[in-house]
Design an enzyme around this catalytic site. Sequence first.
Site, PDB file in Angstrom:
ATOM      1  N   ASP A 138     -77.232 -37.940   2.120  1.00  0.00           N
ATOM      2  CA  ASP A 138     -75.816 -38.436   2.052  1.00  0.00           C
ATOM      3  C   ASP A 138     -75.776 -39.780   1.389  1.00  0.00           C
ATOM      4  O   ASP A 138     -76.515 -40.801   1.546  1.00  0.00           O
ATOM      5  CB  ASP A 138     -75.281 -38.319   3.258  1.00  0.00           C
ATOM      6  CG  ASP A 138     -75.228 -36.951   3.971  1.00  0.00           C
ATOM      7  OD1 ASP A 138     -75.367 -36.016   3.125  1.00  0.00           O
ATOM      8  OD2 ASP A 138     -75.371 -36.701   5.224  1.00  0.00           O
ATOM      9  N   LYS A 139     -74.462 -40.368   0.856  1.00  0.00           N
ATOM     10  CA  LYS A 139     -74.154 -41.424   0.331  1.00  0.00           C
ATOM     11  C   LYS A 139     -74.621 -42.738   1.306  1.00  0.00           C
ATOM     12  O   LYS A 139     -75.056 -43.857   1.032  1.00  0.00           O
ATOM     13  CB  LYS A 139     -72.728 -41.668   0.331  1.00  0.00           C
ATOM     14  CG  LYS A 139     -72.290 -42.975  -0.379  1.00  0.00           C
ATOM     15  CD  LYS A 139     -70.798 -43.033  -0.621  1.00  0.00           C
ATOM     16  CE  LYS A 139     -70.331 -44.347  -1.072  1.00  0.00           C
ATOM     17  NZ  LYS A 139     -68.676 -44.462  -1.238  1.00  0.00           N
TER      18      LYS A 139
END
Length: 309
Positions: A138-139
């Site tokens: 995830d970011k």
Amino acid sequence: MGIERTVEAGAPERLDRWLADNVEAFSRNRVQQLIEQGAVSVNGEVCDRKKELVTAGDYIILSVPEAQPYELTPEDIPLDILYEDDQLLIVNKPAGMVVHPAPGHATGTLVHALLFYCGEQLTGVGGVQRPGIVHRLDKNTTGAMVVAKTETALCNLQQQIQAKTAKREYLGIVNGAPKAEQGTIDQPIGRHPKHRKKMSILPVESGGRTAITHWKTVERLGNYTLIHFQLETGRTHQIRVHSAYLGLPIIGDPDYGSTRFPGVKLPGQALHAFRLTLSHPITQAVVSAEAPLPDQWKILLGQLRSRLR
């Protein structure tokens, strides 16, 4: 390049599964991409249906398209390399970096950085938009992530992820104190029925997919706990959703927990992929890389420990 195969005796089988089992150079994901692109013909007719059943005697041609020029512009973004050879590299992804281009993130991604760092070596490896990408983080999740430099390595590494032989270990700081010291969460995960950018615990009959996370307590910090997570499956947001399901949301998680956390301004959820262990796609030697804790984590853990004195 054209690969020709004839289906031998056996029960009818899905086209994508048969190709993945009988063409070693390509993973099932890659085969599905090629089928959807019209690169597969069965008995002389193009077949773009991955669920098409093939039976004994069917003649299949897989036409691998020539590598296309990148549509993305390489960007000189520094990479923290944990391991590298001619087949793969393992990077320590920072918080805030998106892995591949997506709506709202047309530049500044890990892929842009990889294109600059690896140059033409990534041409044709796994497609234009996600060259070399084996799995993603995830970011705002930090830590170790493997990237393939060749199609052979990509196929092998993806198979290790799917077969659960690659070991992915995470550390997370959660809000709360678990009663047990360790456990396993076996709850299916699917797209949230109302919030389409989020995931949720969802029954299999409603579209959820099997998701299994193993966890154990590393350090108790009052009303916070440092937990070790190990993935058995790799669903989107899996640890974050499972941790929230336990009533122990990852601190700083804007989607499944609370953005409130003590003392230190974290760039996102306190989740870090600290160790990745896999078999080398060519030599089969064990490759293990550890990503050091981000500086903000060290400060936060120091503050939480000081409260206990």
